[in-house]
Design a protein around this motif. Structure first.
Motif, PDB file in Angstrom:
ATOM      1  N   GLU A 127       0.793  -1.229   0.000  1.00 25.67           N
ATOM      2  CA  GLU A 127       0.000   0.000   0.000  1.00 25.67           C
ATOM      3  C   GLU A 127       0.824   1.276   0.000  1.00 25.67           C
ATOM      4  O   GLU A 127       0.294   2.365  -0.248  1.00 25.67           O
ATOM      5  N   GLY A 128       2.110   1.203   0.307  1.00 25.91           N
ATOM      6  CA  GLY A 128       2.910   2.418   0.354  1.00 25.91           C
ATOM      7  C   GLY A 128       2.659   3.210   1.616  1.00 25.91           C
ATOM      8  O   GLY A 128       2.204   2.661   2.631  1.00 25.91           O
ATOM      9  N   PRO A 129       2.982   4.517   1.609  1.00 24.15           N
ATOM     10  CA  PRO A 129       2.899   5.338   2.825  1.00 24.15           C
ATOM     11  C   PRO A 129       1.575   5.170   3.568  1.00 24.15           C
ATOM     12  O   PRO A 129       0.502   5.377   2.999  1.00 24.15           O
ATOM     13  N   THR A 130       1.678   4.775   4.844  1.00 23.03           N
ATOM     14  CA  THR A 130       0.505   4.409   5.632  1.00 23.03           C
ATOM     15  C   THR A 130       0.642   4.944   7.046  1.00 23.03           C
ATOM     16  O   THR A 130       1.727   4.938   7.627  1.00 23.03           O
ATOM     17  N   LEU A 131      -0.475   5.393   7.605  1.00 25.82           N
ATOM     18  CA  LEU A 131      -0.517   5.816   8.996  1.00 25.82           C
ATOM     19  C   LEU A 131      -0.664   4.596   9.908  1.00 25.82           C
ATOM     20  O   LEU A 131      -1.262   3.587   9.519  1.00 25.82           O
TER      21      LEU A 131
END
Length: 359
Positions: A127-131
């Protein structure tokens, strides 16, 4: 050869190493390369730590967008363990990151949650950049948080652990919330590789570069055998001094007034502050109000190579005003000194884009 230094010389070396003399640095990267770490903290009575630390060095030329650009777009800085660091430090830190963790309890928690670790890495890779809030908690074993320093979220613990191992990295922030991704998509590729001993030696040299001068066996500023031995008049300590800082002693641009955020690296080594600057600094943030002498989050005032007082000020964001509650003078200021402090407060208000209340 052991260098013999006066206290004045030792203080000047320390102040210049922290970029707090009259010769201001030009940009964010220059500050980060010299200091090694720019502390991140959300307490914003005036401005958050990372921004006030940079303003106290660069001055009016600093804009907060410069920091995020260098981290998120240019990848010249990276966030690690609560600080922004220059990318040049990453290869020196990587050998230690590969050996993390050393603590048995941390190793046991990671071993027990190997499937959780795999889940987190797979999600970030897909998913790439994730919180952190968007990552499911599939931990099998919860980490002990009874010491009160860490929250209950096992996701945050796993992300922090993977960051310390160099598997993932912080790609940026949404507000104050970190966004995570696989390290290979954040850190530049093709970085030099170092043997652990060589990397640690170079880290010691960088720590001494940032300090200028440090006690040889200080737990606060560990510099090992970096630099050269030195003695300071009136002190029984053995110091290590940065030879480049020592050679530049005669090239002195003079001092200035600087307000230091309580989490500024200049203030971190409390024994050195007391030994060289005769300044016993106590952060009153965690003291009951009735026991505070200078204020909840007062900024120490550096004038030249002396700490001369404390600035108790806070932003009133509803009125766009910097309210100066008090300027505490350790000794009565002379007229010129008062004017210098007032001028710096005025510049601070201008940089914040607010009016300044009288005091």
């Amino acid at each position: 050869m052991i260098h013999k230094l006066t206290r004045d010389e030792a203080r000047r070396i320390a102040v210049r190493a922290q970029l707090l003399d009259a010769d201001r640095p030009g940009d964010v990267v220059e500050v980060a390369e010299q200091l090694g770490a720019i502390k991140i903290d959300p307490t914003a009575t005036i401005a958050t730590a990372e921004h006030s630390i940079l303003w106290s060095r660069i001055g009016m030329g600093y804009e907060p967008v410069q920091l995020s650009k260098n981290v998120e777009k240019d990848h010249l800085l990276f966030e690690f363990d609560g600080a922004f660091r220059p990318m040049s430090l990453l290869p020196l830190m990587m050998p230690g990151m590969r050996r993390w963790p050393q603590r048995a309890s941390s190793r046991a928690w990671l071993d027990a949650n190997d499937s959780f670790r795999t889940d987190v890495l797979a999600r970030l890779r897909a998913e790439g950049p994730t919180l952190a809030a968007d990552i499911p908690d599939t931990a099998k074993v919860a980490r002990d948080t009874s010491d009160g320093w860490y929250g209950a979220s096992q996701v945050v613990h796993m992300l922090d652990s993977l960051m310390r191992q160099g598997e993932i990295a912080i790609v940026g922030r949404t507000g104050r919330h970190r966004r995570w991704d696989i390290a290979e998509r954040v850190y530049p590729q093709g970085q030099p590789e170092y043997e652990p001993k060589d990397a640690e030696r170079m880290l010691d040299e960088r720590r001494l570069q940032a300090a200028g001068i440090a006690k040889q066996k200080s737990p606060w500023t560990p510099v090992g055998e970096a630099g050269e031995p030195a003695e300071v008049e009136g002190s029984s300590w053995t110091f290590r001094v940065d030879p480049e800082a020592l050679s530049a002693l005669d090239d002195d641009p003079g001092g200035r007034v600087a307000f230091l955020n309580p989490y500024d690296g200049m203030l971190f080594d409390r024994p050195r502050l007391k030994g060289l600057f005769e300044f016993e600094y106590v952060l009153e943030q965690f003291k009951p109000k009735a026991k505070r002498k200078y204020g909840f989050f007062a900024y120490p005032i550096l004038m030249g190579d002396r700490f001369v007082g404390m600035l108790d000020a806070e932003m009133n964001r509803e009125r766009d005003t910097l309210t100066v509650n008090a300027v505490h003078e350790f000794f009565p200021f002379e007229a010129e000194e008062s004017e210098m402090v007032r001028a710096e407060i005025s510049e601070l208000g201008e940089w914040l884009g607010v009016t300044v209340s009288a005091w």
